[in-house]
Structures are given as C-alpha cells and as structure tokens.
Design a protein around this motif. Sequence first.
Motif, mmCIF file in Angstrom:
data_model
loop_
_atom_site.group_PDB
_atom_site.id
_atom_site.type_symbol
_atom_site.label_atom_id
_atom_site.label_comp_id
_atom_site.label_asym_id
_atom_site.label_seq_id
_atom_site.Cartn_x
_atom_site.Cartn_y
_atom_site.Cartn_z
ATOM 1 N N LEU A 110 15.822 18.683 7.866
ATOM 2 C CA LEU A 110 15.153 18.273 6.618
ATOM 3 C C LEU A 110 14.785 16.790 6.680
ATOM 4 O O LEU A 110 13.686 16.388 6.283
ATOM 5 C CB LEU A 110 16.068 18.512 5.410
ATOM 6 C CG LEU A 110 16.496 19.954 5.129
ATOM 7 C CD1 LEU A 110 17.476 19.984 3.964
ATOM 8 C CD2 LEU A 110 15.284 20.817 4.829
ATOM 9 N N ILE A 111 15.725 15.998 7.197
ATOM 10 C CA ILE A 111 15.477 14.554 7.303
ATOM 11 C C ILE A 111 14.415 14.290 8.377
ATOM 12 O O ILE A 111 13.558 13.430 8.205
ATOM 13 C CB ILE A 111 16.791 13.796 7.609
ATOM 14 C CG1 ILE A 111 17.825 14.103 6.524
ATOM 15 C CG2 ILE A 111 16.541 12.291 7.706
ATOM 16 C CD1 ILE A 111 19.204 13.530 6.783
ATOM 17 N N ARG A 112 14.486 15.069 9.465
ATOM 18 C CA ARG A 112 13.459 14.914 10.510
ATOM 19 C C ARG A 112 12.065 15.109 9.924
ATOM 20 O O ARG A 112 11.146 14.324 10.196
ATOM 21 C CB ARG A 112 13.684 15.948 11.630
ATOM 22 C CG ARG A 112 12.573 15.926 12.694
ATOM 23 C CD ARG A 112 12.471 17.233 13.451
ATOM 24 N NE ARG A 112 12.198 18.348 12.543
ATOM 25 C CZ ARG A 112 12.305 19.629 12.860
ATOM 26 N NH1 ARG A 112 12.702 19.974 14.055
ATOM 27 N NH2 ARG A 112 12.038 20.571 11.979
ATOM 28 N N ASP A 113 11.900 16.140 9.097
ATOM 29 C CA ASP A 113 10.580 16.413 8.509
ATOM 30 C C ASP A 113 10.110 15.247 7.630
ATOM 31 O O ASP A 113 8.932 14.888 7.625
ATOM 32 C CB ASP A 113 10.610 17.701 7.685
ATOM 33 C CG ASP A 113 10.814 18.926 8.558
ATOM 34 O OD1 ASP A 113 10.694 18.807 9.805
ATOM 35 O OD2 ASP A 113 11.098 20.019 8.012
ATOM 36 N N ILE A 114 11.055 14.673 6.881
ATOM 37 C CA ILE A 114 10.721 13.538 6.005
ATOM 38 C C ILE A 114 10.277 12.335 6.846
ATOM 39 O O ILE A 114 9.267 11.695 6.565
ATOM 40 C CB ILE A 114 11.943 13.191 5.118
ATOM 41 C CG1 ILE A 114 12.179 14.302 4.093
ATOM 42 C CG2 ILE A 114 11.763 11.832 4.426
ATOM 43 C CD1 ILE A 114 13.577 14.336 3.507
ATOM 44 N N LEU A 115 11.039 12.056 7.919
ATOM 45 C CA LEU A 115 10.695 10.935 8.808
ATOM 46 C C LEU A 115 9.353 11.174 9.486
ATOM 47 O O LEU A 115 8.534 10.259 9.615
ATOM 48 C CB LEU A 115 11.794 10.746 9.855
ATOM 49 C CG LEU A 115 13.138 10.225 9.309
ATOM 50 C CD1 LEU A 115 14.249 10.449 10.327
ATOM 51 C CD2 LEU A 115 13.037 8.745 8.955
ATOM 52 N N GLN A 116 9.125 12.425 9.909
ATOM 53 C CA GLN A 116 7.877 12.751 10.599
ATOM 54 C C GLN A 116 6.681 12.537 9.666
ATOM 55 O O GLN A 116 5.662 11.978 10.066
ATOM 56 C CB GLN A 116 7.916 14.206 11.095
ATOM 57 C CG GLN A 116 6.767 14.566 12.040
ATOM 58 C CD GLN A 116 6.784 13.705 13.307
ATOM 59 O OE1 GLN A 116 7.783 13.646 14.015
ATOM 60 N NE2 GLN A 116 5.685 12.996 13.570
ATOM 61 N N ALA A 117 6.843 12.984 8.418
ATOM 62 C CA ALA A 117 5.746 12.813 7.449
ATOM 63 C C ALA A 117 5.464 11.326 7.207
ATOM 64 O O ALA A 117 4.308 10.913 7.087
ATOM 65 C CB ALA A 117 6.090 13.508 6.133
ATOM 66 N N ALA A 118 6.532 10.523 7.168
ATOM 67 C CA ALA A 118 6.352 9.080 6.961
ATOM 68 C C ALA A 118 5.661 8.455 8.171
ATOM 69 O O ALA A 118 4.779 7.609 8.035
ATOM 70 C CB ALA A 118 7.701 8.407 6.712
ATOM 71 N N GLU A 119 6.059 8.923 9.355
ATOM 72 C CA GLU A 119 5.444 8.394 10.581
ATOM 73 C C GLU A 119 3.972 8.812 10.657
ATOM 74 O O GLU A 119 3.102 7.998 10.992
ATOM 75 C CB GLU A 119 6.209 8.890 11.804
ATOM 76 C CG GLU A 119 5.803 8.194 13.090
ATOM 77 C CD GLU A 119 6.656 8.626 14.282
ATOM 78 O OE1 GLU A 119 7.780 8.095 14.409
ATOM 79 O OE2 GLU A 119 6.220 9.498 15.053
ATOM 80 N N GLU A 162 0.843 -1.198 0.000
ATOM 81 C CA GLU A 162 0.000 0.000 0.000
ATOM 82 C C GLU A 162 0.881 1.252 0.000
ATOM 83 O O GLU A 162 1.744 1.416 0.868
ATOM 84 C CB GLU A 162 -0.878 0.007 1.261
ATOM 85 C CG GLU A 162 -1.796 1.214 1.349
ATOM 86 C CD GLU A 162 -2.454 1.381 2.724
ATOM 87 O OE1 GLU A 162 -2.876 2.495 3.041
ATOM 88 O OE2 GLU A 162 -2.539 0.379 3.471
ATOM 89 N N ALA A 163 0.687 2.126 -0.996
ATOM 90 C CA ALA A 163 1.429 3.393 -1.035
ATOM 91 C C ALA A 163 0.676 4.416 -0.201
ATOM 92 O O ALA A 163 -0.433 4.798 -0.558
ATOM 93 C CB ALA A 163 1.577 3.868 -2.475
ATOM 94 N N VAL A 164 1.268 4.830 0.924
ATOM 95 C CA VAL A 164 0.579 5.797 1.777
ATOM 96 C C VAL A 164 0.724 7.202 1.181
ATOM 97 O O VAL A 164 1.622 7.468 0.388
ATOM 98 C CB VAL A 164 1.112 5.782 3.228
ATOM 99 C CG1 VAL A 164 0.912 4.413 3.857
ATOM 100 C CG2 VAL A 164 2.577 6.213 3.284
ATOM 101 N N ASP A 165 -0.164 8.068 1.601
ATOM 102 C CA ASP A 165 -0.123 9.444 1.135
ATOM 103 C C ASP A 165 1.046 10.143 1.843
ATOM 104 O O ASP A 165 1.032 10.282 3.060
ATOM 105 C CB ASP A 165 -1.471 10.103 1.510
ATOM 106 C CG ASP A 165 -1.671 11.402 0.756
ATOM 107 O OD1 ASP A 165 -0.883 11.665 -0.171
ATOM 108 O OD2 ASP A 165 -2.604 12.147 1.108
ATOM 109 N N PHE A 166 2.038 10.531 1.096
ATOM 110 C CA PHE A 166 3.290 11.025 1.694
ATOM 111 C C PHE A 166 3.666 12.339 1.009
ATOM 112 O O PHE A 166 4.168 12.346 -0.108
ATOM 113 C CB PHE A 166 4.369 9.956 1.496
ATOM 114 C CG PHE A 166 5.724 10.317 2.000
ATOM 115 C CD1 PHE A 166 5.928 10.637 3.335
ATOM 116 C CD2 PHE A 166 6.815 10.329 1.138
ATOM 117 C CE1 PHE A 166 7.197 10.960 3.800
ATOM 118 C CE2 PHE A 166 8.080 10.645 1.598
ATOM 119 C CZ PHE A 166 8.269 10.957 2.936
#
Lengths: 204, 302
Positions: free
Chosen positions: B219-228, B193-197
């Motif tokens: 920048l990486i924190r924001d990417i990880l947060q969005a994935a979480e 399933e491709a989540v909305d990211f």
Amino acid sequence: MTAALPETAENRYDLGFARWVRDNVEGGDKLSLCMQCGACSGSCPIGTQMDHGPRKIIAMIRAGMKDEVLSSNTLWNCTSCYRCTVRCPRGIPVTSIIQDLAAKAVEFGYADKKENALFAKSFWWSTSAFGRTDERLVTARYYFSLGFLEGIRRGLANLKIALGMVRTGRMHLGMPHKIKDIKGLTAILARAAEIEAEEANDEL
Amino acid sequence: MSSKMKFSYYPGCSSQGSAKHLDESLRAIAPKIGIELEELDDWNCCGASVGHIGGGSLPNTALTGRNLAKAQQQGKQDVVTGCAACYLNTHAGNEKIKSDVKLRRQVNDALSAADLSYDDDLQVRHMCEVIVNDVGMDKIREQVTNPLTGLKVAGYVGCQTVRPFSSTDGGGNYDTYEDPDFLNDFTEACGAEAVDFNLKTSCCGGSVAVMSPDRTLHLIRDILQAAEDAEADVITTPCPLCQTNVEMYQDAINKKFGTKFNIPVIFYSQLMAVAFGMDPDKDAALKRNTIRARKLEKLAKK
C-alpha cells in the motif's frame, strides 16, 4: 464484558448469532439494512488479504456462522480507513462493526494468540500503566509477546528504523511519559470495566 | 478574525515521540495564524485503533471521557488536535457521549471515581478543519514571507483526517471524503506547487502497518510510486501515523520490491513554518525527518 454468545447453530441459518450481533456489537443494529452490493469489499484497501471481505462477513453473520466469523482474519486486517463506512449506500458503519467484532473475538477466546490481539494488549498495558502510549515500549513488548526469538528477530529487522528515530529525537529515551493523575485514571478504568461487567450480567 | 482564537490543545501521545515535528511546527505556526493553543491539562491517550480490543469498549470510551472532563474544567473553548487518531476517537466519543443518554451516565459513573464529570457540549475539532473554516487561506497567504516557489508537493491526506467526519455537520463540513482539496490549498497558499496525486486518500495500512508490515508494504509502495510518477519533491501529510509509516518503511519497500524510493514525507505545518520564514530547525523541525527534505531546507530562511 458482553452477553454470552449463543450456541453454535446446528441449522446454519439460525438467526441467533445475527440477533446477538444486533444487540451487542457497535453498529450491529444496522446490519439488516445491508443489500449485499459489495461497495465495502470493493473499497477495502486490503480486502484481498482477508479470508472474507466485509460484504461476505455481513452475509455470514446473517447466516449464523459464528465460529467462522469470529475466527476469520478479516477482523484483524481492518486498517480503520473508514472507506467502506463512507461509501456504504445504506449508511452501515461497517468499520465499527468489524472493529467491535475484533474486540468480541478476543473477549470470547477466538483470537488470543493473534498478532493484533497481542499488539492491542501491549498497547493497553502502556495506556493503563502510564496514561500515555509509549511507542517504544509498546513495540518492544509486542515483539517479545510473539516469543523471545521472534522478538529478537523483529527487533533486529527494525533496528535501522529505530536508530533513525533515536537520531532524529523521535524515539523517547528514559522513563516513560506518565500523566500526573495516574491514580485517578486507574480508578476510572477500573470502574468502567466494572460497569461493563455488570451490564453483561444484566443481559444474561 | 481580529483577536486570537483560543483552543484546548490535545497533542496526543505521538507528540512526545514519532510525531514531535507535527507538535513543534503546529505550536510554532499557531500564533502566526491567530490561534492560541492552551495545552489540555494532564491529557491521556485516546485509545487509538486498538484500545477497545485491549481494554474493552467502555474503558476505552472512558479515556475520551476523562480528556473531555479535563477540557470542561479548562473552559468552553473548542478542543483541537493535530492527530488523526486522536481526532477520530475523541470526536466520535464526544458525539456519542452527548447523544447517548445511557453512555453518558456510564461514562460519568466511571469518571466519578476520580471526582470528574463531563456534561458540557464541547466541540472536538481537527486542526486542518480549523485552518479551513476559521483561519482561511487568506490568513495563510498573508503570513507567507518565504514562498516555496518551485517545490513540487504531493498532498497525501490519508484516512482519518477526513473519514468519517469531514462531510458531517459535527466535523465542520470542511471537505470531501474521496477527493479533498484542503491539503493542496495549504500547499499552494505556501507558494509551492501541488502536483496531481491520485492516491491522496488511500490508506497506508495504519496500525496494521506497525504490527505486520508485510501485509501492508504494497500500500505504501503504491503511494510512493504515485508521488514519484507525479514528480513530487516531497509528500506532505496531516497524519502522524501516515508520516511515520510512509517515511520509515521506504528501505523495507526498496528491498522487497526492488524500488529506489527516497522521498521526504513532511507535515503541512512544517511547510507552513518554512513558508512563514520561521526557523527551519526550531519551528519547522526539519531535522526530525529521517529522510531529510533537502530541497525544502534549501528554500528555508537561515
């Protein structure tokens, strides 16, 4: 090597530097198209950490502010994400301009001690010596080019990462990977540097 | 597409280090999707993001010139690479050498020092573009014997895989710069399933994250947060530097921002290898991830 930089203008709005950028910097010939809309600065992932965002750097080039442009940290914070380039409504290759200005800043002695210039030198050392990037040696050489103590400090700070890379087999151990025809590559790079130097002399 | 498409394969330097798992999984899935990868003989570094600063503009372009000259000796087939930086430099260099007469002359002058030349009209392509344009999702779906049902995947495209060439003729017009679909298409073809990211094309900091992480950890924190926030089990990416940066800095980010990230970051080709029912270690190279993708490992055929 590039044509000599123009003298710093007494009158800030001297176009000498803008003309030099137009003729010597990749994408510089498109600078006059800039309408200062700011789409580039608004798109930049770390524009907030730059002395001046890309829009302002372009304005400063056109205002003849040679020293301020070439010593600004803007050139060293560009991550090459190309968002500014694809969003510019006038088709200006902003990333190429910033990236080439970084190279010129090193060439003309504005940035020799900057972290990124030291990183670039460590990188090129590996590329020209082996024909390949040895991530491990480039990183170590870069860390220690910042000073012995800083080298130790950075090494220790990243020890856990390094060990993880070793554990998963993603840090190469042993002699660097080297291309077979390193002699040929060395000759190519030397000839390319020679051509670039001749070019600069032609334009002086 | 009946017979195999043959390419000159340019693995790039990270294939011998930090991104071995990209190279291993690509080589594993290629025959399954009708691609023959013939390694580019004695390839050299592309110059990455800083070669022009360390070595100068023409020497940096000569690196690409040498690779293209070697490719020309190898045949007329397209050059393909899985690495974003190799693609950017080699594709851009190739297009410039082909269109700029003066540059072509200078590069060939330099190449003549090693009895090489490049005067061909080769195409330099990204593996993802080849999968979209030449292979197609039907072919991927056909190969899926082990659908990754229930796995939630955040498709993190990054930058140079799509910018600045994915919407150009030379770049195969395979997707958009801002909101590309191809990675989610790969994920869903694999049965996951491709989540909305929404940070799919945000920058991880690239080489700046390697040299000065303090400037780019957020920048990486924001990417990880969005994935979480999207409840992703894993992040998938096509880019070697994105994979390494987003994976290896999670401890540093947790320390700096008081977060508790521990999200696996894997290559799309690792996902495909597992979905194709291939060996989780030898083909999907799942042991190469420093943050192990446990849920994906459980789905893998033993």
